[in-house]
Design a protein around this motif. Structure first.
Motif, PDB file in Angstrom:
ATOM      1  N   SER A   1      42.067  39.324  32.820  1.00 41.91           N
ATOM      2  CA  SER A   1      41.915  40.388  31.830  1.00 41.91           C
ATOM      3  C   SER A   1      40.450  40.577  31.459  1.00 41.91           C
ATOM      4  CB  SER A   1      42.714  40.019  30.575  1.00 41.91           C
ATOM      5  OG  SER A   1      42.370  40.838  29.492  1.00 41.91           O
ATOM      6  N   GLN A   2      40.120  41.781  31.024  1.00 40.07           N
ATOM      7  CA  GLN A   2      38.758  42.055  30.544  1.00 40.07           C
ATOM      8  C   GLN A   2      38.376  41.089  29.431  1.00 40.07           C
ATOM      9  OE1 GLN A   2      38.624  46.196  29.429  1.00 40.07           O
ATOM     10  NE2 GLN A   2      38.591  46.903  31.546  1.00 40.07           N
TER      11      GLN A   2
ATOM     12  N   ARG B   1      36.948  37.887  31.273  1.00 40.27           N
ATOM     13  CA  ARG B   1      35.978  37.963  32.369  1.00 40.27           C
ATOM     14  C   ARG B   1      34.629  37.383  31.944  1.00 40.27           C
ATOM     15  NH1 ARG B   1      37.668  43.845  34.334  1.00 40.27           N
ATOM     16  NH2 ARG B   1      39.783  43.275  34.918  1.00 40.27           N
TER      17      ARG B   1
ATOM     18  N   VAL C   1      45.552  51.317  35.777  1.00 40.25           N
ATOM     19  CA  VAL C   1      44.677  52.048  34.856  1.00 40.25           C
ATOM     20  C   VAL C   1      43.204  51.769  35.134  1.00 40.25           C
ATOM     21  CG1 VAL C   1      44.090  52.441  32.428  1.00 40.25           C
ATOM     22  CG2 VAL C   1      46.478  52.110  33.091  1.00 40.25           C
ATOM     23  N   GLU C   2      42.783  50.493  35.049  1.00 38.07           N
ATOM     24  CA  GLU C   2      41.362  50.163  35.216  1.00 38.07           C
ATOM     25  C   GLU C   2      40.846  50.557  36.598  1.00 38.07           C
ATOM     26  OE1 GLU C   2      38.895  46.101  35.809  1.00 38.07           O
ATOM     27  OE2 GLU C   2      39.991  46.220  33.906  1.00 38.07           O
ATOM     28  N   GLN C   3      41.622  50.245  37.635  1.00 42.27           N
ATOM     29  CA  GLN C   3      41.171  50.535  38.992  1.00 42.27           C
ATOM     30  C   GLN C   3      41.570  51.939  39.450  1.00 42.27           C
ATOM     31  OE1 GLN C   3      42.448  47.225  41.464  1.00 42.27           O
ATOM     32  NE2 GLN C   3      40.965  45.865  40.498  1.00 42.27           N
ATOM     33  N   GLN C   4      42.172  52.692  38.567  1.00 40.67           N
ATOM     34  CA  GLN C   4      42.571  54.075  38.833  1.00 40.67           C
ATOM     35  C   GLN C   4      43.289  54.196  40.175  1.00 40.67           C
ATOM     36  OE1 GLN C   4      38.948  56.328  38.409  1.00 40.67           O
ATOM     37  NE2 GLN C   4      38.919  56.064  36.199  1.00 40.67           N
TER      38      GLN C   4
ATOM     39  N   SER D   1      49.670  46.367  35.297  1.00 39.12           N
ATOM     40  CA  SER D   1      49.482  47.814  35.183  1.00 39.12           C
ATOM     41  C   SER D   1      48.121  48.146  34.580  1.00 39.12           C
ATOM     42  CB  SER D   1      50.607  48.405  34.331  1.00 39.12           C
ATOM     43  OG  SER D   1      50.422  49.781  34.165  1.00 39.12           O
ATOM     44  N   GLU D   2      47.742  47.406  33.550  1.00 32.82           N
ATOM     45  CA  GLU D   2      46.449  47.636  32.884  1.00 32.82           C
ATOM     46  C   GLU D   2      45.290  47.518  33.855  1.00 32.82           C
ATOM     47  OE1 GLU D   2      43.774  45.007  29.838  1.00 32.82           O
ATOM     48  OE2 GLU D   2      45.873  45.293  29.284  1.00 32.82           O
ATOM     49  N   ILE D   3      45.341  46.514  34.721  1.00 30.91           N
ATOM     50  CA  ILE D   3      44.217  46.272  35.636  1.00 30.91           C
ATOM     51  C   ILE D   3      44.350  47.090  36.914  1.00 30.91           C
ATOM     52  CG2 ILE D   3      42.953  44.534  36.964  1.00 30.91           C
ATOM     53  CD1 ILE D   3      42.801  44.307  33.802  1.00 30.91           C
TER      54      ILE D   3
END
Length: 147
Positions: free
Chosen positions: A81-82, A85, A29-32, A24-26
């Motif tokens: 995850s960020q 990376r 949220v991150e990729q909108q 969900s985070e990536i």
């Protein structure tokens, strides 16, 4: 990095929660990108998880045998995850995923639906583009196969 691979039934509630949280985070949220991540395929997958020295889940993929997502075995929901990376963890994740697919399902072609901007990365791992660009959830994708 500490790597584990489990079938859905072997996942603890905590591990499942961490995987879904990272996805969900990536992806959302991150990729909108609002999309239905929970697709009833988790139950058919092997889940490869990579944890950093602090025990945080920072790398993840789903692995499928032939005939589930595609005619070929496949790798999906590839996430770094960020926090990880730029450290080479993404390459490690894919190398471990390829090896795990071959161990679980035998040597054979492996198919992925890749975000187009990662074409060079996947090519460096032996994947070849097999489709034109298509849009999936508003993001350009291509199909690729590792023969």
């Amino acid at each position: 990095m500490n790597w584990t691979i489990k079938a859905f039934e072997e996942l603890t509630v905590q591990e499942l929660y961490e995987a879904l949280h990272l996805r969900s985070e990536i992806f959302v949220v991150e990729q909108q990108c609002a999309y239905q991540d929970l697709d009833y395929s988790d139950q058919k997958a092997l889940h490869l998880m990579g944890r950093n020295a602090d025990g945080q889940l920072v790398a993840y993929t789903r692995l499928f045998g032939p005939g589930i997502k595609y005619a070929e075995a496949s790798i999906g929901r590839v996430i770094t995850s960020q926090l990880a990376r730029g450290t080479g963890v993404g390459r490690q994740l894919m190398e471990k995923s390829i090896a795990a697919v071959e161990e679980a399902y035998g040597k054979g072609p492996i198919k992925i639906g890749a975000q187009q901007y990662l074409h060079r990365f996947y090519t460096s791992l032996g994947f070849e583009q097999t489709s034109d660009t298509y849009m999936e959830d508003g993001i350009p994708h291509i199909e690729m196969v590792k023969p």
